[in-house]
Design a protein around this motif. Structure first.
Motif, short mmCIF file in Angstrom:
data_model
loop_
_atom_site.label_atom_id
_atom_site.label_comp_id
_atom_site.label_asym_id
_atom_site.label_seq_id
_atom_site.Cartn_x
_atom_site.Cartn_y
_atom_site.Cartn_z
N SER A 200 40.18 -44.87 -24.66
CA SER A 200 40.74 -46.17 -24.31
C SER A 200 40.60 -47.09 -25.52
O SER A 200 39.50 -47.28 -26.03
CB SER A 200 39.96 -46.72 -23.10
OG SER A 200 40.40 -48.01 -22.78
N LYS A 226 45.07 -44.33 -24.47
CA LYS A 226 45.36 -45.44 -23.54
C LYS A 226 45.16 -46.73 -24.31
O LYS A 226 44.12 -46.90 -24.95
CB LYS A 226 44.40 -45.34 -22.35
CG LYS A 226 44.07 -46.63 -21.64
CD LYS A 226 43.37 -46.33 -20.33
CE LYS A 226 42.33 -47.37 -19.98
NZ LYS A 226 41.59 -47.00 -18.75
N LYS A 228 45.16 -51.01 -24.13
CA LYS A 228 45.09 -52.16 -23.24
C LYS A 228 46.26 -53.08 -23.56
O LYS A 228 46.58 -53.28 -24.74
CB LYS A 228 43.77 -52.90 -23.48
CG LYS A 228 42.53 -52.08 -23.12
CD LYS A 228 42.39 -51.92 -21.63
CE LYS A 228 41.07 -51.26 -21.27
NZ LYS A 228 40.91 -51.11 -19.82
N ASN A 255 44.72 -54.07 -16.69
CA ASN A 255 43.59 -54.72 -16.02
C ASN A 255 44.03 -55.94 -15.19
O ASN A 255 43.45 -57.03 -15.32
CB ASN A 255 42.48 -55.09 -17.02
CG ASN A 255 41.73 -53.87 -17.52
OD1 ASN A 255 41.85 -53.48 -18.69
ND2 ASN A 255 40.97 -53.22 -16.65
N LYS A 327 36.53 -44.10 -10.49
CA LYS A 327 35.27 -44.44 -11.16
C LYS A 327 34.20 -44.40 -10.09
O LYS A 327 34.30 -45.14 -9.10
CB LYS A 327 35.35 -45.84 -11.77
CG LYS A 327 36.28 -45.97 -12.96
CD LYS A 327 36.39 -47.39 -13.44
CE LYS A 327 37.27 -47.47 -14.69
NZ LYS A 327 37.66 -48.87 -14.99
N GLY A 355 36.44 -44.78 -17.09
CA GLY A 355 35.23 -45.03 -17.87
C GLY A 355 34.81 -46.48 -17.81
O GLY A 355 35.65 -47.37 -17.64
#
Ligand code: NPQ
Ligand code: MG
Length: 435
Positions: A200, A226, A228, A255, A327, A355
């Motif tokens: 990430s 990945k 953000k 997010n 998660k 994660g």
């Protein structure tokens, strides 16, 4: 008169029932996926998955230790909700006695961070709930199955990450008492000796910095990148990565920074062949996620929205996404992580292990969880060196040049927790013992 009233009422009820049935059918048609499209309609409730069966391994808790750690990150990590340069977490250490195996230890991690940016839980709230309500009651108690622990902590509402840390420690202790590898406690597939992993990448100060960072991770072998994103920073970075690296396995994670009004920006991503768009909308908005998914070719993946097995079931029924990030901290522990896995597997929804910038303790638990057969996509369990110069475990979690991590085969975590390192990063510590 009385008689007439009753007849009229009966007629009215009949008409209402008819109208209700018609409305229900219309609603069902409105939300049912078009022929050939994926996902169940809203009225096809997937049944709740059963609690997994577990062998009775009577463990009597003799001691509990709780550590509040703060660890520096190798580089700041930025998401749509903020930027951090250090990680906080709690580590739980259980000591337990087994009739044959004697005294064993077990380690778990509470993945809440210092700030309530990812979820409402923080190291502070978890410390409060664990020290006031959960841990003092443990010494002297015997748990023969993880389900018995679940029943004992069920009265505490919410606080999934706090509870998950204890459940992980219990599973570690069970695996040591039985002399079996941790993945077996999770119900994993023995054939999975290595798990493919991704990385990430946080929001970078410039596109050049992003390209350089991604290049470094690709060279290290990571199987999936990945990045953000946030509103206004999505199409540009994705286009730049596609231009530079071609058809690498690529996905984005918002997010929860978008609303349905931004659907246009997200639709623009459809041209770039992304594996998925993770958590585009508000965590509590399963309905808008379902609406958005119908407008997108790219699969929506849910992270923050799936807080428990009940929510996972609702999300599947509504068609709020086509992939789920599991998660174990977010969903309350290993058992419910497995139940969500079982539910998704039944409905053909792929899952992967998310994660939380875990120390080696949480990372080892994530490796074990990922051996379940439904984890068909690379997860966020990167090597320890992705986040930390020095992990609390020895050896560190290492990613091979083929982008996989080895699944330890010895009992317990499969990594040694180094007490001096735990101590070095500990801000606060408390312990409880059987009297
Ligand atoms: C996610 N993790 O998938 C999370 C979010 C996240 C690896 O992308 C401190 C503690 C900082 C937990 C930053 C990854 C964090 C954090 C991001 C979790 O959405
Ligand atoms: Mg996420």
């Amino acid at each position: 008169m009385e008689q007439r009233d009753r007849v009229e009422r009966d007629e009215w009820q009949e008409a209402a029932a008819e109208a209700g049935a018609a409305a229900t059918a219309a609603q069902r048609d409105a939300v049912a996926p078009a022929a050939g499209s994926e996902g169940p309609g809203v009225l096809d409730f997937p049944p709740m998955p059963a609690e997994p069966e577990a062998e009775a391994v009577p463990l009597t808790i003799t001691g509990v230790q709780l550590f509040w750690l703060r660890m520096p990150l190798v580089a700041p990590f930025e998401t749509s909700y903020g930027r951090v340069d250090r990680r906080e977490c709690l580590l739980v250490r259980l000591e337990a006695r087994h009739p044959e195996a004697g005294v064993v230890e077990g380690w778990g991690e509470v993945v809440a961070d210092a700030d309530p940016g990812y979820s409402y839980e923080t190291t502070g709230t978890a410390w409060h709930v664990l020290t006031e309500f959960i841990l003092p009651a443990l010494p002297g108690r015997t748990f023969a199955t993880p389900g018995q622990w679940r029943a004992a902590c069920e009265w505490v509402r919410g606080h999934p990450m706090a509870k998950a840390g204890v459940e992980m420690a219990l599973l570690d202790a069970r695996s040591r008492a039985r002399g079996v590898p941790l993945w077996q406690e999770y119900g994993g597939d023995p054939a999975r000796r290595r798990i493919p992993v991704g990385v990430s990448v946080g929001i970078q100060p410039s596109l050049d910095a992003l390209l350089a960072t991604v290049e470094r991770f690709l060279e290290q072998g990571y199987r999936r990148i990945k990045i953000k994103i946030k509103p206004g920073y999505e199409v540009e970075p994705v286009r730049a990565l596609r231009q530079r690296f071609g058809s690498i396995p690529l996905m984005v994670d918002a997010n929860a920074a978008y609303t349905l009004a931004d659907a246009g920006r997200l639709r623009a991503l459809d041209d770039y062949g992304l594996m998925m768009i993770e958590q585009p909308l508000h965590e509590d908005d399963l309905l808008d996620h379902a609406a958005l998914q119908r407008q997108l070719a790219t699969p929506v993946c849910l992270d923050e929205s799936v807080k428990h097995v009940h929510g996972a079931r609702e999300a599947l029924a509504l068609g709020s996404g086509r992939i789920i990030n599991i998660k174990q901290g977010r969903v309350g522990g290993p058992i419910d992580a497995r139940r969500i896995h079982d539910l998704c597997r039944r409905y053909g929804i792929p899952v992967w292990c998310g994660g939380m910038l875990e120390t080696g303790v949480g990372r080892a638990h994530n490796i074990a969880l990922t051996t379940l057969p439904g984890f068909t996509l690379p997860g966020d369990t990167s090597g320890s060196d992705r986040y930390y110069h020095e992990d609390v475990i020895d050896p560190a979690v290492r990613v091979g040049p083929d982008g996989t991590v080895e699944v330890p085969q010895e009992p317990g975590l499969g990594y040694r927790v180094v007490p001096e390192r735990v101590e070095k990063y500990t801000l606060r510590h408390r312990s409880w013992h059987a009297s």
